[in-house]
Design a protein around this motif. Structure first.
Motif, short mmCIF file in Angstrom:
data_model
loop_
_atom_site.label_atom_id
_atom_site.label_comp_id
_atom_site.label_asym_id
_atom_site.label_seq_id
_atom_site.Cartn_x
_atom_site.Cartn_y
_atom_site.Cartn_z
N GLY A 68 0.78 -1.23 0.11
CA GLY A 68 -0.05 -0.08 -0.03
C GLY A 68 0.68 1.29 0.03
N ALA A 69 0.22 2.25 -0.15
CA ALA A 69 0.85 3.73 0.03
C ALA A 69 1.23 4.16 1.41
N ARG A 70 2.45 4.16 1.71
CA ARG A 70 2.84 4.51 3.08
C ARG A 70 3.24 6.03 3.35
N ILE A 71 2.33 6.68 3.92
CA ILE A 71 2.50 8.15 3.94
C ILE A 71 2.85 8.67 5.35
N THR A 72 3.94 9.25 5.69
CA THR A 72 4.39 9.73 6.80
C THR A 72 5.00 11.15 6.79
N VAL B 242 6.11 7.59 1.18
CA VAL B 242 6.38 9.22 0.76
C VAL B 242 6.15 10.01 2.14
N ALA B 243 6.78 11.03 2.22
CA ALA B 243 6.56 12.03 3.52
C ALA B 243 5.84 13.08 3.09
N LEU B 244 4.71 13.29 3.51
CA LEU B 244 4.03 14.78 3.33
C LEU B 244 4.68 15.77 4.10
N THR B 245 5.32 16.59 3.60
CA THR B 245 6.23 17.63 4.20
C THR B 245 5.60 19.15 4.67
N SER B 246 4.33 19.13 4.19
CA SER B 246 3.31 20.40 4.70
C SER B 246 2.49 20.02 5.58
N GLU B 247 2.12 20.91 6.72
CA GLU B 247 1.17 20.60 7.61
C GLU B 247 -0.23 20.26 7.15
N PRO B 248 -1.07 19.37 7.63
CA PRO B 248 -2.21 19.06 7.35
C PRO B 248 -3.29 20.09 6.94
N ASP B 249 -3.18 21.10 7.89
CA ASP B 249 -4.17 22.28 7.99
C ASP B 249 -3.72 23.11 6.84
N SER B 250 -2.54 23.12 6.14
CA SER B 250 -2.30 24.11 5.16
C SER B 250 -2.46 23.65 3.79
N LEU B 251 -2.94 22.42 3.45
CA LEU B 251 -3.20 21.47 2.14
C LEU B 251 -4.02 22.21 1.35
N SER B 252 -4.06 22.61 0.28
CA SER B 252 -5.13 23.09 -0.71
C SER B 252 -4.69 23.08 -2.24
N PHE B 253 -5.90 23.24 -2.98
CA PHE B 253 -5.59 23.25 -4.43
C PHE B 253 -6.16 24.49 -4.80
N HIS B 254 -5.72 25.23 -6.03
CA HIS B 254 -6.44 26.07 -6.60
C HIS B 254 -6.50 25.78 -8.13
N MET B 255 -7.58 25.56 -8.39
CA MET B 255 -8.11 24.93 -9.71
C MET B 255 -8.50 26.03 -10.71
N GLY B 256 -8.39 25.90 -12.07
CA GLY B 256 -8.72 26.49 -13.19
C GLY B 256 -9.16 25.86 -14.46
N ARG B 257 -9.79 26.55 -15.50
CA ARG B 257 -10.07 25.61 -16.57
C ARG B 257 -9.75 26.65 -17.85
N LEU B 258 -9.40 25.92 -18.91
CA LEU B 258 -9.32 26.71 -20.37
C LEU B 258 -10.69 26.53 -20.93
N PRO B 259 -10.80 27.55 -21.84
CA PRO B 259 -12.08 27.72 -22.63
C PRO B 259 -12.53 26.33 -23.11
N GLY B 260 -13.80 26.34 -23.00
CA GLY B 260 -14.30 24.86 -23.50
C GLY B 260 -14.67 23.60 -22.64
N ILE B 261 -13.95 23.97 -21.34
CA ILE B 261 -14.40 23.12 -20.38
C ILE B 261 -15.62 23.43 -19.50
N THR B 262 -16.69 22.55 -19.58
CA THR B 262 -18.10 22.61 -19.20
C THR B 262 -17.94 22.70 -17.61
N ASP B 263 -19.06 23.30 -16.87
CA ASP B 263 -19.45 23.26 -15.62
C ASP B 263 -19.32 22.05 -14.86
#
Length: 337
Positions: free
Chosen positions: A43-47, A135-156
């Motif tokens: 399995g995936a071991r995350i430390t 794999v070692a996660l090196t950021s604090e869990p409460d600081s995790l986020s994504f910023h997502m965008g799209r190119l023209p043509g991507i539907t809702d």
């Protein structure tokens, strides 16, 4: 809905573990057979900042069977043209490729797949591959986020489908200003990954060092000058306006920026640059897709980029074996401080 992570290395393994743990059926695809074998067996071991082991579905590219509704692209950009051509026939009729890569990869991918097939996502956290399957996660869990965008043509519908998947791990911010988000992440990577790789250290070594702090804020200013000249409006990073915090025109403002820097990077101080990880493994790194992009746009826009030029030069010397990634390399930048 059939979903895959193509290039499930450090970041991709963490993402795959979180999504699988939270009920998403997803394939973790990697060319590294030892990594795939370990993921299958144990399995995936995350430390690091978390501690979990998740049984995941791992396979090699040759074992992929489409059609896929969503493919998260997390490889290095060095082979994007070939990778996009390989993945294109594996996408479903309304399937999308979501690039979570560094730099500004969307335009090249859209040329191959079409803008109605490409979405961009900025990853606001870091991870390090320790060994096959681990794999070692090196950021604090409460600081995790994504910023997502799209190119023209991507539907809702397509956008909401991907957003719903990523929210299984952490908050996802809809980014109307995708170019600005890309430039903000490029600024962070060029500064902390670039300088960190040059001196053989983690992000904290850059943000906390007596000499490196000044060099870092100068690198950030250089990136902001280039991005603005290229027409980008820098997007906030985890709610913070980085241009207001770190851009300066006076020595007083520069001194304030240096004081703020260690505080701003505290939750990400343990991140080891992906470029440094590559060099340690004897692999080519993507400096041309990070600092090299700043230099390229600087030339196009007539904005000098001496710090990023020097970072590219030093890292390429490290890649060729002429230099070692070590702290004493800071001396190679003193004439720019």
């Amino acid at each position: 809905m059939k979903t895959a992570i193509y290039g499930a290395g450090s970041l991709g393994t963490v993402l795959g573990a979180y999504l699988t743990k939270n009920g998403v059926e997803i394939e973790l695809v990697n060319r590294n057979k030892a990594h795939v074998a370990a993921l299958r067996e144990t399995g995936a071991r995350i430390t690091g900042t978390v501690d979990m082991t998740v049984k995941v579905n791992a396979l090699t590219p040759e074992e992929m069977q489409g059609p896929y509704d969503v493919i998260f692209l997390m490889t290095k950009q060095l082979e994007n043209k070939a990778v996009a051509a390989f993945l294109q026939p594996l996408l479903s009729a309304d399937g999308v490729l979501v690039t979570l890569q560094n730099g500004i990869p969307e335009p090249e991918l859209a040329q191959i797949l079409g803008s109605d097939r490409v979405m961009g996502c900025v990853v606001e956290w870091g991870a390090t591959l320790l060994s096959p399957g681990c794999v070692a996660l090196t950021s604090e869990p409460d600081s995790l986020s994504f910023h997502m965008g799209r190119l023209p043509g991507i539907t809702d519908g397509q956008f909401d489908r991907v957003k719903g998947l990523l929210e299984k791990m952490c908050p996802v911010h809809m980014e109307e200003n995708l170019l600005g988000a890309r430039w903000s992440k490029l600024l962070i990577n060029a500064t902390f990954s670039g300088l960190g790789t040059a001196i053989g250290g983690v992000f904290g070594d850059v943000s906390e060092g007596r000499e490196t702090k000044g060099l870092a804020v100068a690198c950030m200013k250089e990136c902001i000058d280039v991005g603005r000249a290229a027409g980008a409006v820098f997007a906030p990073v985890q709610g913070k306006d980085i241009t207001r915090l770190f851009y300066y025109k006076t020595n007083v403002k520069k001194a304030i920026a240096k004081l703020i820097l260690p505080i701003a990077m505290k939750k990400h101080r343990a991140i080891e640059p992906s470029m440094l990880q590559d060099l340690k493994k004897g692999k080519p790194c993507e400096v041309d897709a990070i600092n090299g992009v700043v230099c390229e746009w600087g030339r196009k826009c007539g904005v000098p980029t001496p710090i990023n030029d020097r970072i590219v030069s030093v890292i390429k010397q490290e890649q060729s074996g002429q230099l070692k990634p070590e702290k004493k390399n800071i001396a190679l930048f003193r004439d720019l401080m």
